[in-house]
Design a protein around this motif. Sequence first.
Motif, PDB file in Angstrom:
ATOM      1  N   UNK B  30      13.544 -41.083  31.079  1.00 39.56           N
ATOM      2  CA  UNK B  30      12.615 -41.848  31.080  1.00 39.56           C
ATOM      3  C   UNK B  30      11.375 -39.925  31.772  1.00 39.56           C
ATOM      4  N   UNK B  31      12.404 -38.959  32.285  1.00 41.52           N
ATOM      5  CA  UNK B  31      11.926 -37.768  32.343  1.00 41.52           C
ATOM      6  C   UNK B  31      11.055 -36.880  31.488  1.00 41.52           C
ATOM      7  N   UNK B  32      11.659 -37.325  30.443  1.00 42.48           N
ATOM      8  CA  UNK B  32      11.824 -36.567  28.764  1.00 42.48           C
ATOM      9  C   UNK B  32      10.409 -36.566  28.790  1.00 42.48           C
ATOM     10  N   UNK B  33       9.984 -38.319  28.656  1.00 42.57           N
ATOM     11  CA  UNK B  33       9.097 -39.163  28.077  1.00 42.57           C
ATOM     12  C   UNK B  33       7.405 -38.739  28.792  1.00 42.57           C
ATOM     13  N   UNK B  34       7.844 -39.047  30.314  1.00 40.65           N
ATOM     14  CA  UNK B  34       6.967 -39.044  31.241  1.00 40.65           C
ATOM     15  C   UNK B  34       5.816 -37.614  31.309  1.00 40.65           C
ATOM     16  N   UNK B  35       7.146 -36.356  30.988  1.00 44.45           N
ATOM     17  CA  UNK B  35       6.710 -34.948  30.418  1.00 44.45           C
ATOM     18  C   UNK B  35       5.922 -34.902  29.423  1.00 44.45           C
ATOM     19  N   UNK B  36       6.731 -35.069  28.261  1.00 45.29           N
ATOM     20  CA  UNK B  36       5.117 -35.919  27.091  1.00 45.29           C
ATOM     21  C   UNK B  36       4.172 -35.815  27.188  1.00 45.29           C
ATOM     22  N   UNK B  37       4.347 -36.946  27.883  1.00 45.73           N
ATOM     23  CA  UNK B  37       3.544 -37.576  28.363  1.00 45.73           C
ATOM     24  C   UNK B  37       1.760 -36.818  29.154  1.00 45.73           C
TER      25      UNK B  37
END
Lengths: 227, 389, 388
Positions: B30-37
């Motif tokens: 979640x954190x990983x994807x949120x940062x990319x987003x």
Amino acid sequence: MVDPVVSLQKVTKSYSRAGTDVSVLRDLSFDIPAGTFLAIMGPSGSGKSTLLNVMAGIDRPTSGSVVVAGTRLDGLSEGEMARWRARHIGYVFQTYNLIPVLTAAENVELPLALTHLTRRERSDHVRTALRLVGLGDRMAHYPRQLSGGQEQRVGVARAIVSDPTMILADEPTGNLDRESADDILTLLARLNRELGKTIVMVTHDPRAAERAQMIRYLEKGVLEMPP
Amino acid sequence: MLWSAYSLRNLWARRVTTLLTLLGLGLVVFVFVAILMLAHGLERTMGKTGDPANAIVMSKGALSEIESSLSREQTGVLAAQPEVITLADHQAAAVREIALQLTLRKQEGGSLASLSLRGSSPDAFAVRPLVRIAQGRLWQPGTTEVIVGTQVAKQFPEARLSETLRFGRREWTVVGIFEAEGSGFDSEVWGDAEQMMATFHRTLFSSMTVRLADPTVLPAFKARLERDPRFKVSVKREPEYYEGKAEGLARLIRVTGLFLTLVFSVGAILGATMTMSASVAHRTTEIGTLRTLGFTRSHILQAFLLESSLLGLAGGLLGVAGAALLNSVTISTVNWDTGAELAFAFHLTPTMVGEGLLFAAGMGIIGGLVPAARAAHIEIVHALGQRTV
Amino acid sequence: MTLMRLMFRNTVRRPVRLALTVGGLAMVVLAFGLLRLTLDEWHSGVKAAANNRLITVHAMSDSLLLPLSYRERMAVVPGVQVVHYGNVFGVEYRDAKESFGAFAEHMSTFFETYPEVILNEGDRLAFLKDRGGCLIGLKLAARFGWKVGDVIPLKGTTHPGNWDLVVRGIFRSSSPGIMGEGELYVHWEFANERLRATAPDRVDQVGWYVTTTAPGVNPRTVVAAIDATFANSFAETRTEREQAYIAGWVARSGALLDALDWLSGVMNGIAALVLVNALAMAVRERTREYGVMKTLGFQPRHLVALVLGESLLVALGGALAGLGLLYPAARLYAVMVAGGKTVGAYEITSETIGMCLGVMGLVGLLAALWPAVRLSRMTTLEGLRHRG
């Protein structure tokens, strides 16, 4: 006759299994006088362990009254029951149930953590108990370094270290070879004879039961004299 | 088929532990994807600001519009360059602008924030066809009317339609709201350049944006103007200029985010290892039985690796699903490179979904490697001889 | 005590699992610590602000300039002691990637306004004498290997043209939150002079005024008096105490800081999950032993204490390991965030350490909750019958 240590009145224990009630104990009433070494025999599933657990206060009957060591058990809460057990009951398990991370001496010392004894008194008690079971030289050994018979002797030492009113043993020789089993039975008989301990032992082994003063059969939930 | 059912059911059999591990892996993804987003959303916003066929001209050496100054004569000469296209009314597609900032309060009792204030002319809409009036109307040239971007209208109560702003001892009425497809212009306030210059006693413009025939003309146009000592200007492609204005923010988001994700993932991998180790330890007898039945060490290894990658994937799905909820949530914060407020949104792309799932499966597999290898090397005699109680 | 010993032995009973758990927790503590450091870095200026300094900027925007003529009118506002002013001096060294902060300040008032600047007397006098000289911070000097007497060739952005500045002094700062050591300072008058030719619109204008208030004066009344002086003039002012001014800038990044704060909460959630998982496994494996202990007469609270103690012990281990890693990681992280620019402080304070320990204590407590509830609900018989 001496005052009974255990007095059961109309004790019934039933479980509901697959919708139908199965009675394990039926209207059981009997007394066990102080200083007795009683063996309870019976086939598997006859309810002999349940009976022992009811006496130890780790299981509750469906109805009836249980008085052990002068205390009526039905009214006690879990906590009160535990306190009562710590004072009056020494329990010996079939599978020894020693704590693997504690040494023989520490395992025996465990019940004393519930008392107000000083460190010195505790270690005296532990030494005495372990000597009594013939393991005075194995104090610092961990359970995995002991044989089955030795482990069970530590289990017995743990059961007597706090000087309880009575000792309850659930198939204490069930996992042992003949020779070790004889040692344990001799030990229990000695505790009964020399220290006057009341002992109730559940077993399905007739040779073990012979060592007791008194044998009762539990069949279909009813306690009977030996045939 | 049977094999994956075996793995799946084992995960289910230990569902509490499985669930906890899943949650852990899911949070990391979640954190990983949120940062990319977020980083992608920011870059998208800046990249969409302006048109690739547009060139922004500033004085030589100036890094931003605010630092730049161009005289009236300079802008006249610049608009007359042959590369600049001509509009229907024979005017050059060029707009000269003055860059200012305006401090307003976000919400009632909120913090102060600076807004980019652009003194411009209606030509701006010809040069930037992306931008259109969404509500109200354009300002009347020669008046103190202004229009605001959609994000400004949303974030600043003082700048809603028909409200009046006070600055430079004059009153400025908001007569319209413009929409620029989620680009940086959505966070700006536009008005009449001449009025603003008069208000702030300025004689110089900040920059000039010109529209070229097509994007490929730009390099030659840039080279010619920058080399000519008479102009003393620098030329940049419009979207590239704005992208450069968010580098600091984008770096912070990426570095902080990815650094944390990396650290996190080690924690989650250790969690997966723990779960799988317990799973192996628990099933020693079972493994012995399977081996007795004729399954090879490699079968056992596969089963456990499958189990751990399934664990990872499920965690990944959880994390990606959570992150998807953030899609198009807008955050508005100060852009340090300009000092002005900028709104941008979380933006999810299919690639990110893939990256998130891959990352998750990878964590699961890495976490399962050691326990699976251990399971494969259990001796049959040992496994079956184990006491179960 | 036997129970204490049992707790310790239980904790180290599965060394591999313990290592994995402590490792996992350490990673989380590390990430948490880094986030706290980032947030601390942001707020460091607010804490270090001086009580007697006021900042005055253009009311419409910090980026707009104020006339130099305000200087005399400010000096006569009651309670004002010193009026200092400065501008951003935008420069590039070699290329944009290697930029650093530079400021043009009125040097006759600079040193009394900012006692944070530590500079030896000889260099100070040399710098004051040389209008074309510059002053650089220790970190900046270290970054490019500059020494006193070196000439730094810079390209102006806010102040067009080429600037060859002679380093006249290298200063240290007693309070990096306010006065960083990664910046360069030049004489405001020198920078202003060149603007007459290059950017006449910006001549004789300043970015900000800094005034110090006289001892015993309430800064709030001075703040109001300054703004009242310029009310209804063509450039109105916004004056704030230094602390409020810096806090205002931090607040502008509020959305991002909130996100970071929120992220550090998520992290502790992960820590709790790792620990709960490990504890749940341990407790399940030992259910039978707990049943035995109950048979021996131990109360639920004894068992809860055992589990809680173990949980806290592991959490503490994780916190210590994580803090150990935080020291080298903080340095690496600071360099990465800076991306070639001057590296921030990212100093690990006792507050950071206390925060990490406190939060892990809480995680340890929370993680023990569920296993503890399960244990105290378990009857003795269930415990004894449990097959591991």
